[in-house]
Design a protein around this motif. Structure first.
Motif, PDB file in Angstrom:
ATOM      1  N   UNK A   1     -23.025  13.913  16.919  1.00 52.08           N
ATOM      2  CA  UNK A   1     -23.698  12.735  17.488  1.00 52.08           C
ATOM      3  C   UNK A   1     -25.025  13.137  18.136  1.00 52.08           C
ATOM      4  N   UNK A   2     -24.987  14.276  18.857  1.00 53.86           N
ATOM      5  CA  UNK A   2     -26.229  14.739  19.495  1.00 53.86           C
ATOM      6  C   UNK A   2     -27.269  15.078  18.441  1.00 53.86           C
ATOM      7  N   UNK A   3     -26.842  15.751  17.348  1.00 54.82           N
ATOM      8  CA  UNK A   3     -27.774  16.096  16.273  1.00 54.82           C
ATOM      9  C   UNK A   3     -28.349  14.861  15.620  1.00 54.82           C
TER      10      UNK A   3
ATOM     11  N   UNK B   1     -15.669  18.739  20.044  1.00 58.22           N
ATOM     12  CA  UNK B   1     -17.007  19.302  20.307  1.00 58.22           C
ATOM     13  C   UNK B   1     -17.924  19.126  19.108  1.00 58.22           C
ATOM     14  N   UNK B   2     -17.361  19.340  17.915  1.00 61.29           N
ATOM     15  CA  UNK B   2     -18.164  19.173  16.698  1.00 61.29           C
ATOM     16  C   UNK B   2     -18.629  17.734  16.557  1.00 61.29           C
ATOM     17  N   UNK B   3     -17.747  16.787  16.840  1.00 64.86           N
ATOM     18  CA  UNK B   3     -18.147  15.380  16.755  1.00 64.86           C
ATOM     19  C   UNK B   3     -19.242  15.062  17.780  1.00 64.86           C
ATOM     20  N   UNK B   4     -19.046  15.633  18.984  1.00 64.43           N
ATOM     21  CA  UNK B   4     -20.090  15.414  20.007  1.00 64.43           C
ATOM     22  C   UNK B   4     -21.426  16.014  19.572  1.00 64.43           C
ATOM     23  N   UNK B   5     -21.383  17.274  19.071  1.00 63.13           N
ATOM     24  CA  UNK B   5     -22.611  17.916  18.607  1.00 63.13           C
ATOM     25  C   UNK B   5     -23.236  17.152  17.440  1.00 63.13           C
TER      26      UNK B   5
ATOM     27  N   UNK C   1     -32.184  13.979  15.433  1.00 59.55           N
ATOM     28  CA  UNK C   1     -32.880  13.692  14.171  1.00 59.55           C
ATOM     29  C   UNK C   1     -33.692  12.408  14.293  1.00 59.55           C
ATOM     30  N   UNK C   2     -33.079  11.386  14.917  1.00 62.36           N
ATOM     31  CA  UNK C   2     -33.797  10.118  15.099  1.00 62.36           C
ATOM     32  C   UNK C   2     -35.023  10.334  15.988  1.00 62.36           C
ATOM     33  N   UNK C   3     -34.807  11.104  17.084  1.00 62.44           N
ATOM     34  CA  UNK C   3     -35.937  11.372  17.985  1.00 62.44           C
ATOM     35  C   UNK C   3     -37.020  12.187  17.288  1.00 62.44           C
ATOM     36  N   UNK C   4     -36.609  13.156  16.458  1.00 67.47           N
ATOM     37  CA  UNK C   4     -37.586  13.971  15.731  1.00 67.47           C
ATOM     38  C   UNK C   4     -38.369  13.119  14.742  1.00 67.47           C
ATOM     39  N   UNK C   5     -37.684  12.200  14.057  1.00 69.44           N
ATOM     40  CA  UNK C   5     -38.387  11.303  13.131  1.00 69.44           C
ATOM     41  C   UNK C   5     -39.406  10.436  13.874  1.00 69.44           C
ATOM     42  N   UNK C   6     -38.962   9.896  15.025  1.00 67.65           N
ATOM     43  CA  UNK C   6     -39.898   9.077  15.805  1.00 67.65           C
ATOM     44  C   UNK C   6     -41.074   9.907  16.300  1.00 67.65           C
ATOM     45  N   UNK C   7     -40.769  11.148  16.740  1.00 60.87           N
ATOM     46  CA  UNK C   7     -41.842  12.023  17.207  1.00 60.87           C
ATOM     47  C   UNK C   7     -42.785  12.386  16.071  1.00 60.87           C
ATOM     48  N   UNK C   8     -42.261  12.620  14.879  1.00 62.79           N
ATOM     49  CA  UNK C   8     -43.098  12.933  13.732  1.00 62.79           C
ATOM     50  C   UNK C   8     -44.011  11.758  13.385  1.00 62.79           C
TER      51      UNK C   8
END
Length: 291
Positions: free
Chosen positions: A60-62, A54-58, A66-73
């Motif tokens: 990867x999701x994080x 679960x931690x590995x999945x989370x 982060x990539x999406x947040x950078x693109x959104x920023x």
């Protein structure tokens, strides 16, 4: 003593049996604990493995977030620059429109002021023309009366002319004059405190209207108008004085001076291009008329 030893031995055997039972129970309890620990450890290992997954999945999701947040920023920054550019352009357009609106309002104010001045001038001219027409009507009536008197005198040469009639009653009070021009605008208020230096602004507002220039020189006197050809001064020392004559029915005639006053003199002088009459005479100072 042997009996005591036997009792001790029996006690020791009993205690040994009891100890053996206790040890056996302890071993059973220990075995149960070990088995339970093994089951718990296996379950804990499974849970740890699931938690790790679960931690590995989370994670990867994080990372994706982060990539999406950078693109959104980045997109937000681009939109911010776009909005700033649009605001600057709109502020420039708004300022330009405000300047144009101020200029248009100033022009409208000047036009309304000129229209008011022209209306007041028109009212003055109408009043002056009305007064002059009334004076001309009086002069015409006097001329007609004079002409009738002359015709009667020619028909009845033996009839002596009677004394002049009494002076008529003063006329009614004239109508109220038009309203005067509006007063000057008040002085501007004091300037406020100097503010912080801002960004470069749009084109400045148009400056205030300049002061009125000095009055020009008086032009040359024009030719005679229609009014001037109807009235003239004769037998004077110059064109500024003389006996008043009016052109009526294709001939010149003298005006009767029974009700002649300074106002009538002002009207005639203005018709001849002068500012007004300085004085009038009723005693035939400039000679008698031939008619």
């Amino acid at each position: 003593m042997a009996q005591g030893l036997e009792r001790d031995i029996k006690d020791l055997q009993a205690f040994s049996e009891h100890t053996t039972d206790s040890v056996a129970q302890l071993w059973e309890h220990l075995a149960m604990i070990i088995h339970s620990s093994q089951r718990n450890s296996s379950s804990l290992g499974e849970e740890l493995a699931f938690a790790a997954g679960s931690i590995r999945t989370q994670d990867a999701i994080l990372k994706t977030m982060v990539v999406n947040v950078d693109a959104l920023q980045e997109r937000l920054e681009e939109m911010g620059w776009t909005v700033q550019t649009l605001n600057h352009s709109l502020s420039g357009d708004v300022s330009l429109h405000q300047v144009k609106i101020c200029e248009l309002q100033e022009k409208i104010g000047n036009v309304s002021h000129d229209a008011t001045s022209m209306r007041i001038t028109q009212l003055h001219l109408e009043e002056q023309l009305r007064n002059e027409i009334e004076v001309l009507n009086v002069i015409t009536a006097d001329l007609r009366l004079k002409e009738w008197e002359h015709s009667m005198a020619l028909k009845n040469l033996t009839v002596l002319q009677g004394p002049p009639g009494p002076k008529g009653l003063p006329g009614e009070k004239g109508i109220q004059g038009p309203r005067g021009l509006a007063g000057r605008s008040g002085q501007d208020g004091h300037n406020g405190e100097k503010g912080d230096i801002g960004p470069e602004g749009p084109k400045g507002v148009k400056g205030e209207r300049g002061q009125k220039g000095e009055k020009g020189e008086r032009g040359d006197k024009g030719g005679k108008t229609v009014e001037e050809t109807l009235v003239r001064l004769v037998n004077g020392s110059g064109p500024h004085e003389g006996r008043v004559e009016v052109f009526h029915e294709l001939r010149w005639g003298t005006v009767c001076d029974d009700v002649w006053d300074i106002k009538d003199g002002d009207v005639v002088c203005r018709m001849l291009g002068f500012r007004g009459a300085k004085e009038i005479h009723k005693t035939g100072r400039f000679g008698q008329a031939n008619n």
